[in-house]
Design a protein around this motif. Structure first.
Motif, short mmCIF file in Angstrom:
data_model
loop_
_atom_site.label_atom_id
_atom_site.label_comp_id
_atom_site.label_asym_id
_atom_site.label_seq_id
_atom_site.Cartn_x
_atom_site.Cartn_y
_atom_site.Cartn_z
N PHE A 1 19.06 -113.86 50.11
CA PHE A 1 17.87 -113.47 50.85
C PHE A 1 16.87 -114.46 50.94
O PHE A 1 16.57 -115.33 49.94
CB PHE A 1 17.23 -112.21 50.31
CG PHE A 1 17.89 -110.76 50.45
CD1 PHE A 1 17.80 -110.15 51.54
CD2 PHE A 1 18.73 -110.34 49.46
CE1 PHE A 1 18.76 -109.03 51.93
CE2 PHE A 1 19.58 -109.25 49.63
CZ PHE A 1 19.31 -108.56 50.81
N ASP A 2 16.31 -114.64 52.29
CA ASP A 2 15.20 -115.40 52.26
C ASP A 2 14.15 -115.15 51.43
O ASP A 2 13.02 -115.79 50.97
CB ASP A 2 14.71 -115.59 53.65
CG ASP A 2 15.90 -116.43 54.47
OD1 ASP A 2 16.30 -117.38 54.05
OD2 ASP A 2 16.30 -115.75 55.56
N LEU A 3 13.79 -113.89 51.36
CA LEU A 3 12.65 -113.43 50.70
C LEU A 3 13.14 -111.95 50.09
O LEU A 3 13.59 -111.11 50.83
CB LEU A 3 11.25 -113.20 51.70
CG LEU A 3 10.11 -112.50 51.06
CD1 LEU A 3 9.50 -113.44 50.03
CD2 LEU A 3 9.06 -112.57 52.21
N ILE A 4 12.63 -111.84 48.78
CA ILE A 4 12.83 -110.56 48.10
C ILE A 4 11.45 -109.92 47.81
O ILE A 4 10.82 -110.83 47.33
CB ILE A 4 13.88 -110.29 46.97
CG1 ILE A 4 15.15 -110.64 47.32
CG2 ILE A 4 13.70 -108.88 46.39
CD1 ILE A 4 16.21 -110.41 46.17
N ILE A 5 11.08 -108.94 48.12
CA ILE A 5 9.74 -108.14 47.81
C ILE A 5 10.03 -107.09 46.59
O ILE A 5 10.66 -106.09 46.82
CB ILE A 5 8.82 -107.40 49.05
CG1 ILE A 5 8.71 -108.54 50.26
CG2 ILE A 5 7.72 -107.03 48.46
CD1 ILE A 5 8.24 -107.99 51.32
N LEU A 6 9.27 -107.54 45.47
CA LEU A 6 9.59 -106.58 44.34
C LEU A 6 8.25 -105.95 43.89
O LEU A 6 6.98 -106.45 44.24
CB LEU A 6 10.10 -107.43 43.09
CG LEU A 6 11.43 -107.95 43.31
CD1 LEU A 6 11.60 -108.76 41.88
CD2 LEU A 6 12.70 -106.67 43.41
N GLY A 7 8.38 -104.77 43.45
CA GLY A 7 7.14 -104.12 42.69
C GLY A 7 7.54 -104.08 41.32
O GLY A 7 8.67 -104.52 40.83
N MET A 8 6.48 -103.63 40.41
CA MET A 8 6.84 -103.42 38.86
C MET A 8 6.25 -102.12 38.44
O MET A 8 5.34 -101.69 38.86
CB MET A 8 6.55 -104.66 38.17
CG MET A 8 6.59 -104.43 36.90
SD MET A 8 5.58 -105.72 35.70
CE MET A 8 4.08 -104.60 35.65
N GLY A 9 7.11 -101.28 37.92
CA GLY A 9 6.59 -100.06 37.36
C GLY A 9 5.59 -100.26 36.16
O GLY A 9 6.04 -101.28 35.55
N ASP A 10 4.93 -99.37 35.79
CA ASP A 10 4.18 -99.46 34.64
C ASP A 10 5.25 -99.49 33.33
O ASP A 10 4.60 -100.07 32.35
CB ASP A 10 3.45 -97.92 34.50
CG ASP A 10 2.61 -97.57 35.40
OD1 ASP A 10 2.31 -98.41 36.24
OD2 ASP A 10 2.18 -96.47 35.56
N GLN B 1 15.91 -117.10 47.99
CA GLN B 1 15.30 -118.18 48.18
C GLN B 1 13.88 -118.26 47.78
O GLN B 1 13.27 -119.23 47.51
CB GLN B 1 15.27 -118.74 49.80
CG GLN B 1 16.60 -118.83 50.34
CD GLN B 1 17.27 -119.91 49.80
OE1 GLN B 1 16.95 -120.94 49.28
NE2 GLN B 1 18.53 -119.72 49.17
N HIS B 2 13.29 -116.81 48.03
CA HIS B 2 11.73 -116.63 47.61
C HIS B 2 11.80 -115.33 47.04
O HIS B 2 12.34 -114.38 47.65
CB HIS B 2 10.73 -116.81 48.64
CG HIS B 2 10.76 -118.12 49.68
ND1 HIS B 2 11.64 -118.34 50.47
CD2 HIS B 2 9.84 -119.14 49.20
CE1 HIS B 2 11.38 -119.65 51.02
NE2 HIS B 2 10.44 -120.12 50.22
N VAL B 3 11.26 -115.31 45.94
CA VAL B 3 10.80 -113.80 45.24
C VAL B 3 9.33 -113.71 45.03
O VAL B 3 8.76 -114.36 44.52
CB VAL B 3 11.73 -113.59 43.94
CG1 VAL B 3 11.54 -112.04 43.31
CG2 VAL B 3 13.27 -114.07 43.93
N VAL B 4 9.00 -112.37 45.65
CA VAL B 4 7.46 -112.23 45.28
C VAL B 4 7.46 -110.71 44.59
O VAL B 4 8.25 -109.67 44.71
CB VAL B 4 6.65 -112.36 46.51
CG1 VAL B 4 6.80 -113.45 47.24
CG2 VAL B 4 7.04 -110.92 47.38
N PHE B 5 6.28 -110.90 43.86
CA PHE B 5 5.84 -109.37 43.09
C PHE B 5 4.81 -109.04 43.92
O PHE B 5 3.62 -109.93 43.79
CB PHE B 5 5.68 -109.44 41.55
CG PHE B 5 6.86 -109.38 40.61
CD1 PHE B 5 7.24 -107.99 40.42
CD2 PHE B 5 7.49 -110.53 39.95
CE1 PHE B 5 8.60 -108.08 39.62
CE2 PHE B 5 8.66 -110.29 39.28
CZ PHE B 5 9.28 -109.13 39.11
#
Ligand code: 6PG
Length: 239
Positions: free
Chosen positions: A130-139, A184-188
């Motif tokens: 992926f050009d960009l994956i947007i992730l969250g993080m659980g508690d 290619q890019h990953v963000v939290f």
């Protein structure tokens, strides 16, 4: 790895939007994997209100990093949340939206989505990138739908896996670690005080906790990892 900390959600959303626009400026089209959760919801509201026209949505192709195995009309559906908060408010062709079908039998859907990714997403070393994956993080340190109790799913040979929520037993379809780390890019996008402890451990002592928390296993080969945090989630980082 880069860490950006903001004192309010609007500035976080603004900064992330600038980041997305830079990626879009370099390419004809971009493939973006979305996550569920509260921070993306605020981002989608922000885009629907402020960026209807200055982002060329025709060139953005949406996928999901994970989905709950429920129908697309269910209030738990990540697709449903995205539809309600973003897709109904911007002009984006239906053909740009590739949802995980939560109503399907989970294992069959994981396979169908893996095949779809191979066709629709550019590959690096034969793996969808992926050009960009947007992730969250659980508690609890989970990311996408890979939970600490099933951390072995991270290293699956498959592109998509079936996960089970540890408390509710709800089935989920999730990207595997292989696909996440080939982006290619990953963000939290992580906000709120309940995340502070895991943020500190995962950013501060990644190596020590990477066998415990799936979020600590995020280390894209591209080297492009950015944490977008609010002050509450970042509050223990310097302590
Ligand atoms: C999901 C997710 C999940 C989420 C985190 C953080 O579908 O549940 O994709 O990984 O991103 O649980 O959620 P919050 O932003 O609501 O804390």
């Amino acid at each position: 790895m880069e860490i950006r900390v903001f004192d309010n959600l609007t500035s976080l959303n603004e900064s992330f939007t600038a980041y997305l626009k830079e990626i879009l400026a370099d390419r004809e089209r971009i493939t973006v994997a979305l996550s569920g959760g509260s921070t993306p919801k605020s981002l989608f509201d922000y885009w629907a209100k402020n960026h209807k026209n200055d982002i060329d949505w025709n060139r953005v192709f949406f996928f999901w990093g994970d989905e709950r195995c429920v129908p697309p009309t269910d209030e738990q559906s990540n697709y449903n949340m995205t539809r309600g908060h973003l897709l109904n408010h911007v002009v984006i062709p239906e053909r740009n939206v590739f949802r995980i079908k939560g109503e399907n039998e989970p294992a069959a859907e994981a396979e169908r989505y893996s095949t779809l990714l191979q066709m629709e997403v550019d590959k690096t070393d034969g793996i969808p990138s992926f050009d960009l994956i947007i992730l969250g993080m659980g508690d609890d340190g989970h990311t996408a739908s890979i939970f600490p109790q099933e951390i072995e799913l991270w290293k699956s040979e498959s592109f998509c896996v079936v996960a089970t929520h540890p408390e509710t037993g709800q089935k989920r379809v999730s990207l595997s670690g292989k696909v996440i780390n080939h982006a290619q890019h990953v963000v939290f996008l992580v906000t709120g005080t309940t995340k502070a402890e895991k943020v500190k451990k995962i950013i501060g002592s990644r190596k020590e906790v990477k066998s415990i928390y799936p979020a600590a296993k995020v280390k894209p080969i591209s080297g492009n990892l950015v944490w977008f945090l609010d002050e509450e989630a970042a509050k223990l980082l310097k302590a």
